[in-house]
Design a protein around this motif. Structure first.
Motif, PDB file in Angstrom:
ATOM      1  N   HIS A   1       3.635  -5.031   1.006  1.00  0.00           N
ATOM      2  CA  HIS A   1       2.698  -4.257   1.604  1.00  0.00           C
ATOM      3  C   HIS A   1       2.648  -2.872   1.112  1.00  0.00           C
ATOM      4  O   HIS A   1       1.696  -2.296   0.699  1.00  0.00           O
ATOM      5  CB  HIS A   1       3.032  -3.812   3.051  1.00  0.00           C
ATOM      6  N   HIS A   2       3.804  -2.323   0.214  1.00  0.00           N
ATOM      7  CA  HIS A   2       3.819  -0.951  -0.241  1.00  0.00           C
ATOM      8  C   HIS A   2       3.756  -0.918  -1.801  1.00  0.00           C
ATOM      9  O   HIS A   2       3.291  -0.160  -2.769  1.00  0.00           O
ATOM     10  CB  HIS A   2       4.807  -0.112   0.334  1.00  0.00           C
ATOM     11  N   VAL A   3       4.793  -1.840  -2.356  1.00  0.00           N
ATOM     12  CA  VAL A   3       5.114  -1.397  -3.908  1.00  0.00           C
ATOM     13  C   VAL A   3       4.375  -2.524  -4.501  1.00  0.00           C
ATOM     14  O   VAL A   3       3.717  -1.859  -5.464  1.00  0.00           O
ATOM     15  CB  VAL A   3       6.673  -2.200  -3.873  1.00  0.00           C
TER      16      VAL A   3
ATOM     17  N   ARG B   1       1.030  -3.566  -4.605  1.00  0.00           N
ATOM     18  CA  ARG B   1      -0.163  -2.953  -4.818  1.00  0.00           C
ATOM     19  C   ARG B   1      -0.125  -2.009  -5.722  1.00  0.00           C
ATOM     20  O   ARG B   1      -1.019  -1.944  -6.519  1.00  0.00           O
ATOM     21  CB  ARG B   1      -0.745  -2.228  -3.483  1.00  0.00           C
ATOM     22  N   ASN B   2       0.578  -1.141  -5.776  1.00  0.00           N
ATOM     23  CA  ASN B   2       0.869   0.076  -6.743  1.00  0.00           C
ATOM     24  C   ASN B   2       1.168  -0.629  -8.030  1.00  0.00           C
ATOM     25  O   ASN B   2       0.868  -0.031  -9.208  1.00  0.00           O
ATOM     26  CB  ASN B   2       1.687   1.068  -6.415  1.00  0.00           C
TER      27      ASN B   2
ATOM     28  N   ASN C   1       1.924   6.384   0.554  1.00  0.00           N
ATOM     29  CA  ASN C   1       1.484   5.415  -0.483  1.00  0.00           C
ATOM     30  C   ASN C   1      -0.090   5.609  -0.958  1.00  0.00           C
ATOM     31  O   ASN C   1      -1.094   5.639   0.114  1.00  0.00           O
ATOM     32  CB  ASN C   1       1.549   4.129   0.259  1.00  0.00           C
ATOM     33  N   PRO C   2      -0.057   5.748  -2.013  1.00  0.00           N
ATOM     34  CA  PRO C   2      -1.622   6.075  -2.573  1.00  0.00           C
ATOM     35  C   PRO C   2      -2.739   5.130  -2.305  1.00  0.00           C
ATOM     36  O   PRO C   2      -3.943   5.450  -2.504  1.00  0.00           O
ATOM     37  CB  PRO C   2      -1.301   6.342  -3.951  1.00  0.00           C
ATOM     38  N   THR C   3      -2.247   3.809  -1.916  1.00  0.00           N
ATOM     39  CA  THR C   3      -3.132   2.820  -2.037  1.00  0.00           C
ATOM     40  C   THR C   3      -3.476   2.403  -0.738  1.00  0.00           C
ATOM     41  O   THR C   3      -4.298   1.419  -0.456  1.00  0.00           O
ATOM     42  CB  THR C   3      -2.783   1.631  -3.034  1.00  0.00           C
ATOM     43  N   LEU C   4      -2.994   2.862   0.279  1.00  0.00           N
ATOM     44  CA  LEU C   4      -3.229   2.745   1.862  1.00  0.00           C
ATOM     45  C   LEU C   4      -3.585   3.789   2.714  1.00  0.00           C
ATOM     46  O   LEU C   4      -3.369   5.010   2.595  1.00  0.00           O
ATOM     47  CB  LEU C   4      -1.633   2.257   2.173  1.00  0.00           C
TER      48      LEU C   4
ATOM     49  N   GLU D   1       1.555   1.567  11.075  1.00  0.00           N
ATOM     50  CA  GLU D   1       2.674   0.545  10.846  1.00  0.00           C
ATOM     51  C   GLU D   1       3.892   0.919  11.607  1.00  0.00           C
ATOM     52  O   GLU D   1       4.481  -0.065  12.113  1.00  0.00           O
ATOM     53  CB  GLU D   1       2.982   0.887   9.308  1.00  0.00           C
TER      54      GLU D   1
END
Ligand SMILES: Nc1ncnc2c1ncn2[C@@H]1O[C@H](COP(=O)(O)OP(=O)(O)OP(=O)(O)O)[C@@H](O)[C@H]1O
Ligand code: SF4
Ligand code: SF4
Ligand SMILES: [Mg+2]
Lengths: 318, 686
Positions: free
Chosen positions: A229-231, A233-234, B109-112, B120
């Motif tokens: 979910h977090h890593v 994507r970036n 988080n830059p993408t969320l 969450e």
């Protein structure tokens, strides 16, 4: 998102126009005398002039370009001198094969390289990481005809397990098609794995060390969620750009692989057109590859934008 | 949940944490024991590198890969954190203990979308489904008083200001209603005005949420505002611990006392007292003997201190100190008796100004970064420039030094107009204006030796060569109080303070008449800051150079400057002699800035203006007064026309539509302290 898409599409249009001008110019303007190129230095001058008139190279350049472009848009890509058939169906057929090879390659390569990159990054400096980094580097450094010949020798000849020709016989079932593709795809994967693997590994390491990853871990999220979910994507952003930029090459640049495996794709076609000075065919191939290249980049850009809100929204920070 | 009602919430028992480094192993935290009760706020202070963050990470059981808990136990709600299995640990993290750390820029988080990032936590620890979790997240954002929460939930981090991001991080931390909140420098990266709002938020939330707090900061005033008890760390050890009231009134360790003396209390001027720095640096953790760790820097050390390591001992009913002679700790403020050498008072009115700016502007496209700046600096004067980040302070500095040419207006040195680009200025003009930046690391080539860095400056700026160049370099190094041997060192082997000294030495190589100091001490510890400020005063006394001193720390600016200018969105809004600027009438913006200064002594004035609403960007500058979008006094006229400069006398100018007497009347009333504590002697002159 819609505005972004619009802008990208516009850009795509501009790229195509510029590329078409370039292709047209290189083949029609720069040599000065197309007829001479085709007929060679020893042909009589009046034959050259006749050919030029036939080709229309004596008309004003802009008109010729517009003519040519409308022809291209209609699917009238001229006739190949060497094959003496229409260029368009020929190119389309070859392009289809090349795309099949490239896409099969990517389908195997991307999940493999990304998964390996992620696994290596999570245990940076561990056994898996060190072994894979070294091995992939070694394979990546080998030229494709070495890996290709090696694969053919081992799997095709010694073991006799796989066909060494990539092109299946006509009317073959899907399993046979796949079996024929295994070796060339394997060759491609070996060739590109190192590059993609190291790219993914590096951006993964960076993303794993980022503050937001720590935030996610300290929220109490399980490792799986943190990664998915977090890593990822970036971390995948740079990899996607790289893949997008490689698609044009993957489709048009595989001359060696196509030759080795006797696979009549567009790479060997363009090679043939160039060596035989078959200019309409050369132009057709260039056009097709440019098109694939631009579309590949567009797809990568869109995927990038879906993952990266900053790009999607343009740069509007407070 | 599982909170036991009787025992302490968090108990560190003799905790030692070691880092494995390439060649050696160092104990970054050594034998620390401390207890935090439910609902208590515990502050942890100390210089950089003394192990505060390492301790915080141990409480989260999130040590770097090369760090281990090599001794002791961390007990949370009576359970040994380092013995929990992964599933139990995950329930504690984010659920029972949550953390906020320094950099709001990168913590999200830059993408969320930020709403999702908060939601969450609710899904994970409260087992809420998607919809209810999203609603709970919105509620939480409301609770941390973010502006327009309904809109913010759908935004990405890069669309928020630093203060808003930190609020989101706090919302995330509070989402699961944790029993303990670990805050590692949560406001350090923020503007003073934003910091003040976030601190207020913590104070309010403590009333609502009952979470205990472990608050790490290097800023004593901030700790005082938030915490009940305080621990002071030095070289990985806890060296003093007590209630905030006790420790601030009467520190019982020479190090704590010295820390207090490093900070200019708000209102103290350079003519009042010299700041006391702490000589020397923090101990090298890899080479510790058996002595008291503070011994090399201690002003009252004796024979015993050199042979024996002191244990924590009782210095009061709830007060511990790791000093044999804690009763003799000098009272803070003792240094106040060190009268400074006479500070020259520049004559601002007479003669030709050294620097004059007239109508200076700088724009990029439609965005005005600087607008219509008129400013004069007299020879030998120190002019302080303040304003939030993004207000154009550094751009102005670069325009003066010629690094950025202005797009409007003129710059004159000693009455002579100079070119906008440094390359087109004469040698003398270039020598006259020198600059020192916040992080010298970026301007000092890390591979060049100090000798060659200074030598080059001496050659270019003073035109010296050969032996005279070398002599001058050594002399410069002496001027900034560094030993000559350092000529052979490269910058990467120097500490932050030493590097800044080299940068200052370089700036003085050609006898400049104006030195621009852009946040020169902001990246440094208070002890180092004090010695750099003293150094600047000494250099100025000898060289008569004028300073343009840029800082976001109002106490430091007030301490050092003769006059002050306040910038907002690229414009000057107030200019005047320092003491006049800090007395009503203020520009409404200045008032908000001053009210945001965290103060030792606890007597903060009411904060009439909350600046949490971010400043509009330079491209969104409103018509009329630039401050109107945040100004509580704004009225129709402010939105229509740019306000006039109003003269408050003695060179004090304010740019506002409200009449000065009206400003003064309301502001004097607001200055009444809002909560007066027992008077504290810290930093006050006897
Ligand atoms: N991963 C690491 N490996 C080796 N040494 C480390 C590591 N992290 C920190 N250290 C060292 O441990 C000591 C304590 O560092 P820590 O970050 O805890 O200090 P701090 O008090 O938080 O400082 P600051 O105020 O600068 O944040 C320092 O000497 C630092 O150099
Ligand atoms: S024990 Fe000695 S050296 Fe250490 S702080 Fe106390 S007086 Fe100073
Ligand atoms: S001019 Fe108006 S908006 Fe501007 S500071 Fe004065 S009162 Fe506020
Ligand atoms: Mg720290």
């Amino acid at each position: 998102m819609l505005r972004f898409f619009g802008r990208r599409l516009l850009l795509l249009g501009v790229t195509l126009v510029v590329a078409s001008v370039l292709i047209f110019a290189i083949t029609n303007v720069l040599p000065g005398d197309v007829g001479r190129i085709i007929l060679g230095p020893f042909a009589p001058q009046d034959a050259v002039a006749r050919l030029n008139a036939e080709l229309g190279t004596d008309r004003p350049i802009v008109i010729r370009y517009v003519d040519w472009l409308t022809g291209v848009a209609r699917g009238d890509w001229g006739r190949s001198y060497a094959f003496d058939t229409a260029v368009f169906p020929l190119v389309v057929e070859r392009l289809g094969r090349s795309l099949t090879l490239a896409v099969s390659g990517l389908v195997v390569l991307v999940p493999l390289a990304v998964a390996a990159g992620v696994a290596a990054a999570r245990r940076e400096g561990g056994i898996f990481d060190r072994v894979l980094s070294t091995v992939s580097l070694a394979f990546g450094a080998l030229p494709e005809f070495v890996t290709g010949v090696f694969l053919i020798l081992v799997f095709g000849i010694w073991l006799g397990a796989l066909p060494i020709q990539a092109l299946p016989p006509d009317g073959a079932g899907p399993l046979t098609v796949i079996a024929h593709l295994v070796l060339p795809v394997g060759c491609l994967v070996l060739l590109l794995f190192a590059y993609l693997f190291r790219m993914t590994r590096a951006s993964m390491i960076e993303a794993l060390a980022a503050d937001y990853t720590r935030t996610a871990e300290l929220k109490g999220l399980p490792q799986r969620t943190v990664i998915w979910h977090h890593v990822l994507r970036n971390a995948l952003l740079p990899t996607i750009t790289v893949i997008g930029a490689q698609i044009g090459w993957l489709v048009g640049g595989l001359v060696v692989v196509e030759t080795l495996f006797k696979y009549p794709g567009i790479g060997s076609l363009i090679h043939f057109a160039a060596t035989n000075k078959d200019i309409p065919l050369l132009v057709g191939c260039s056009l097709a590859i440019t098109f694939v290249f631009a579309l590949g980049n567009l797809a990568a850009d869109l995927l990038y934008a879906i993952l990266n809100p900053r790009v999607r929204h343009g740069r509007h920070a407070h | 949940m599982t909170a036991s009602s009787t025992g302490p919430l968090l108990e560190l028992d003799n905790v030692t944490i070691s880092y494995q480094r390439r060649r050696d192993r160092v104990d970054a935290v050594r034998g620390v024991s401390l207890i935090i009760q439910p609902g208590e706020a515990y502050g942890l202070v100390g210089e950089s590198g003394c192990g505060k963050s390492t301790l915080a990470m141990a409480v989260m059981r999130h040590l770097p890969r090369n760090g281990i808990l090599s001794g002791g136990q961390v007990l949370f709600e009576d359970r040994d954190l380092f013995r929990l299995n992964q599933a139990e640990l995950r329930r504690v993290r984010g659920g029972r203990i949550a953390m906020v750390y320094q950099n709001p820029e990168s913590a999200l988080n830059p993408t969320l979308k930020v709403g999702e990032q908060v939601a969450e936590v609710f899904r994970l620890h409260r087992a809420l489904r998607h919809r209810p979790a999203a609603e709970a997240a919105l509620d939480m954002l409301r609770k941390v008083r973010i502006a327009e929460p309904d809109r913010v939930v759908g935004l990405y981090p890069y669309q928020l200001s630093g203060g808003m991001r930190q609020r989101v991080v706090i919302a995330m931390a509070l989402a699961a209603d944790p029993a303990l909140l670990v805050l590692d420098e949560p406001t350090t990266a923020l503007d003073a005005t934003v910091q003040a709002d976030i601190l207020d938020l913590f104070t309010d939330l403590r009333g609502e949420m009952k979470a205990a707090i472990l608050f790490i900061s290097h800023n004593l005033a901030v700790v005082q505002q938030v915490c009940d008890r305080i621990g002071v760390m030095y070289g990985g050890e806890l060296i003093e611990q007590g209630t905030v009231a006790e420790v601030f009134k009467r520190p019982r360790h020479p190090y704590t006392a010295a820390l207090f003396d490093c900070i200019p209390d708000f209102g103290v001027r350079k003519s009042d007292r010299r700041l006391a720095g702490i000589a020397g640096g923090v101990p090298d953790l890899a080479a510790l003997g058996t002595a008291c760790l503070y011994e090399p820097r201690c002003l009252i050390s004796r024979q015993l201190c050199r042979v024996e390591h002191p244990d924590l001992m009782r210095a009061g009913s709830r007060h511990l100190s790791r000093c044999f002679f804690h009763a003799e700790t000098p009272a803070p403020g003792a240094a106040a008796r060190v009268r400074p050498e006479a500070v020259p008072v520049p004559d601002v009115t007479a003669g030709i100004p050294l620097l004059s700016l007239h109508g200076v502007g700088r724009r990029y496209g439609r965005a005005h970064i600087l607008k219509d700046i008129d400013l004069e600096i007299a020879p030998g004067e120190t002019f302080g420039l303040v304003g939030e980040s993004g207000s154009g302070k550094s751009t102005l500095a670069k325009v003066i030094s010629g690094l950025v040419p202005p797009s409007a207006g003129t710059v004159a040195l000693a009455g002579e107009r100079v070119a906008g680009q440094v390359g087109k200025r004469t040698g003398r003009q270039r020598r006259d204006v020198q600059m020192v930046f916040q992080t010298p690391d970026t301007t000092l080539n890390p591979r060049k030796k100090v000798a060659s860095i200074l030598g080059r400056a001496v050659r270019v700026l003073a035109g010296l060569g050969g032996k005279r160049k070398r002599d001058r370099s050594s002399a410069l190094l002496g001027d900034v109080q560094l030993p000559v041997e350092m000529l052979r060192a490269t910058p990467d082997r120097l500490s932050g303070g030493q590097r800044q000294r080299v940068a200052i030495a370089r700036a003085f190589a050609g006898d400049p008449r104006l030195v621009i100091l852009d946040e020169p001490t902001s990246a440094l510890d208070v002890s180092v800051q004090a010695s750099i400020l003293n150094l600047l005063l000494d250099l100025q006394r000898e060289s008569q150079a004028a300073y343009l001193f840029i800082s976001h720390d109002l106490a430091v600016v007030r301490y050092l400057s003769d006059r002050i200018g306040v910038m907002y969105l690229g414009e000057l809004v107030e200019v005047g002699p320092t003491e006049r600027v800090f007395r009503p009438p203020f520009h409404p913006y200045t008032q908000a800035l001053i009210a945001a200064v965290p103060r030792l002594g606890g007597a903060a004035p009411e904060r009439p203006v909350s600046l949490d609403k971010p400043a509009p960007g330079p491209s969104e500058r409103p018509e009329g007064c630039p401050f109107q979008t945040r100004c509580p006094r704004a009225y129709d006229r402010c939105r229509a026309e740019a306000p006039p400069w109003r003269d408050a006398g003695e060179g004090h100018m304010i740019r506002c539509w409200v009449a000065l007497d009206a400003l003064e009347a309301s502001q004097s009333a607001a200055l009444k302290p809002r909560r007066v504590q027992a008077p504290l002697p810290i930093g006050r002159r006897p």
